[in-house]
Design a protein around this motif. Structure first.
Motif, PDB file in Angstrom:
ATOM      1  N   SER A 122      -4.472  10.008   0.876  1.00 28.99           N
ATOM      2  CA  SER A 122      -5.340   8.870   0.591  1.00 28.99           C
ATOM      3  C   SER A 122      -4.507   7.760  -0.018  1.00 28.99           C
ATOM      4  N   THR A 123      -5.050   6.554   0.009  1.00 30.03           N
ATOM      5  CA  THR A 123      -4.331   5.429  -0.589  1.00 30.03           C
ATOM      6  C   THR A 123      -4.352   5.569  -2.097  1.00 30.03           C
ATOM      7  N   ASN A 159      -7.649   5.624  -3.611  1.00 31.46           N
ATOM      8  CA  ASN A 159      -8.472   6.752  -3.185  1.00 31.46           C
ATOM      9  C   ASN A 159      -9.274   6.531  -1.901  1.00 31.46           C
ATOM     10  N   ARG A 160      -8.767   5.706  -1.016  1.00 28.76           N
ATOM     11  CA  ARG A 160      -9.395   5.585   0.307  1.00 28.76           C
ATOM     12  C   ARG A 160      -8.702   6.563   1.243  1.00 28.76           C
ATOM     13  N   PRO A 161      -9.441   7.270   2.083  1.00 26.87           N
ATOM     14  CA  PRO A 161      -8.825   8.283   2.943  1.00 26.87           C
ATOM     15  C   PRO A 161      -7.861   7.678   3.963  1.00 26.87           C
ATOM     16  N   CYS A 162      -6.843   8.427   4.288  1.00 25.73           N
ATOM     17  CA  CYS A 162      -5.871   8.019   5.302  1.00 25.73           C
ATOM     18  C   CYS A 162      -6.537   8.104   6.674  1.00 25.73           C
ATOM     19  N   GLY A 163      -6.364   7.077   7.482  1.00 27.31           N
ATOM     20  CA  GLY A 163      -6.950   7.070   8.816  1.00 27.31           C
ATOM     21  C   GLY A 163      -6.259   8.011   9.783  1.00 27.31           C
ATOM     22  N   GLY A 164      -5.008   8.395   9.492  1.00 28.50           N
ATOM     23  CA  GLY A 164      -4.262   9.256  10.397  1.00 28.50           C
ATOM     24  C   GLY A 164      -4.438  10.738  10.141  1.00 28.50           C
ATOM     25  N   ALA A 165      -5.039  11.107   9.014  1.00 33.37           N
ATOM     26  CA  ALA A 165      -5.191  12.523   8.662  1.00 33.37           C
ATOM     27  C   ALA A 165      -6.555  13.034   9.095  1.00 33.37           C
ATOM     28  N   ARG A 166      -6.805  12.973  10.387  1.00 32.34           N
ATOM     29  CA  ARG A 166      -8.090  13.432  10.933  1.00 32.34           C
ATOM     30  C   ARG A 166      -7.898  14.802  11.570  1.00 32.34           C
ATOM     31  N   ARG A 217      -8.951  15.837  -2.644  1.00 34.95           N
ATOM     32  CA  ARG A 217      -8.181  14.636  -3.007  1.00 34.95           C
ATOM     33  C   ARG A 217      -8.193  14.373  -4.499  1.00 34.95           C
ATOM     34  N   SER A 218      -8.780  15.248  -5.292  1.00 37.41           N
ATOM     35  CA  SER A 218      -8.960  14.958  -6.713  1.00 37.41           C
ATOM     36  C   SER A 218      -7.636  14.855  -7.482  1.00 37.41           C
ATOM     37  N   ALA A 219      -6.577  15.470  -7.017  1.00 37.55           N
ATOM     38  CA  ALA A 219      -5.300  15.424  -7.735  1.00 37.55           C
ATOM     39  C   ALA A 219      -4.528  14.135  -7.471  1.00 37.55           C
ATOM     40  N   ALA A 220      -4.975  13.319  -6.537  1.00 37.42           N
ATOM     41  CA  ALA A 220      -4.248  12.106  -6.170  1.00 37.42           C
ATOM     42  C   ALA A 220      -4.031  11.180  -7.363  1.00 37.42           C
ATOM     43  N   ARG A 270       0.836  -1.199   0.000  1.00 35.31           N
ATOM     44  CA  ARG A 270       0.000   0.000   0.000  1.00 35.31           C
ATOM     45  C   ARG A 270       0.871   1.249   0.000  1.00 35.31           C
ATOM     46  N   VAL A 271       0.452   2.231  -0.776  1.00 32.82           N
ATOM     47  CA  VAL A 271       1.102   3.538  -0.753  1.00 32.82           C
ATOM     48  C   VAL A 271       0.026   4.609  -0.574  1.00 32.82           C
ATOM     49  N   TYR A 272       0.456   5.762  -0.129  1.00 32.53           N
ATOM     50  CA  TYR A 272      -0.430   6.899   0.072  1.00 32.53           C
ATOM     51  C   TYR A 272       0.006   8.036  -0.831  1.00 32.53           C
ATOM     52  N   VAL A 273      -0.963   8.731  -1.382  1.00 31.90           N
ATOM     53  CA  VAL A 273      -0.701   9.928  -2.165  1.00 31.90           C
ATOM     54  C   VAL A 273      -1.046  11.099  -1.257  1.00 31.90           C
ATOM     55  N   SER A 274      -0.016  11.882  -0.921  1.00 26.65           N
ATOM     56  CA  SER A 274      -0.172  12.964   0.047  1.00 26.65           C
ATOM     57  C   SER A 274       0.160  14.296  -0.595  1.00 26.65           C
TER      58      SER A 274
END
Length: 173
Positions: free
Chosen positions: A68-69, A72-79, A134-137, A52-56
């Protein structure tokens, strides 16, 4: 039509100046980082899942952040605050481009803060930035995959048509 004297050296060349890294960096945690499209953005490896990678990203000026991954699933730590992926991205950007350039690009006023990744992160988080779009991810991840494709090429000194815009060896940086 311009005469030869009317065009600058930059306009006459088909090369783009490549800025060398401020310091060497390891690519395992943050394999792709760029200052583009008004954002610091990149791809960050997951700490828990090797697949898994995240696009930040962090937006210049507002510091609106997104993580987000790759699917395109949201990161759980970016709350409501920068997650560890975004902090790692900022750290690698400072290694790649230098703290001064990253601060200038993101419009960070780090007065009183150290000119390093932690100081920049602190200055940005103190403004309590909002979650960004998140659209640019997908575009960022696509550029990352394109860069990975170049690793599959056999080493050669012959021109690579897709990379003709990179400067030749010995070009001034």
């Amino acid at each position: 039509m311009h005469g030869r004297g009317a065009l600058s050296d930059w306009e006459r060349s088909s090369t783009v100046r490549v800025v060398p890294s401020a310091r060497p960096r390891k690519l395992a945690k943050v394999p792709f980082v760029e200052l583009a499209d008004g954002r610091l953005q990149g791809v960050v490896s997951s700490g828990s899942d090797i697949g898994r990678v995240y696009v930040s990203s962090v937006e210049a000026g507002t510091y609106a952040f997104s993580c987000s991954t790759n699917n395109n699933r949201p990161c759980g730590g970016a709350r409501g605050a920068f997650c560890n992926h975004i902090r790692a991205l900022i750290g690698e950007a400072v290694l790649q481009y230098g703290a001064e350039r990253v601060a200038r690009y993101l419009k960070v006023d780090a007065a009183g803060e150290q000119a390093d990744a932690q100081g920049l992160t602190s200055a940005m988080t103190s403004t309590r930035p909002a979650r960004g779009d998140r659209s640019a991810a997908a575009q960022v991840f696509s550029r990352f995959l394109r860069h990975l494709a170049y690793l599959e090429f056999a080493p050669t000194t012959a021109p690579v048509p897709e990379m003709h815009w990179f400067p030749t060896t010995g070009a001034v940086a």
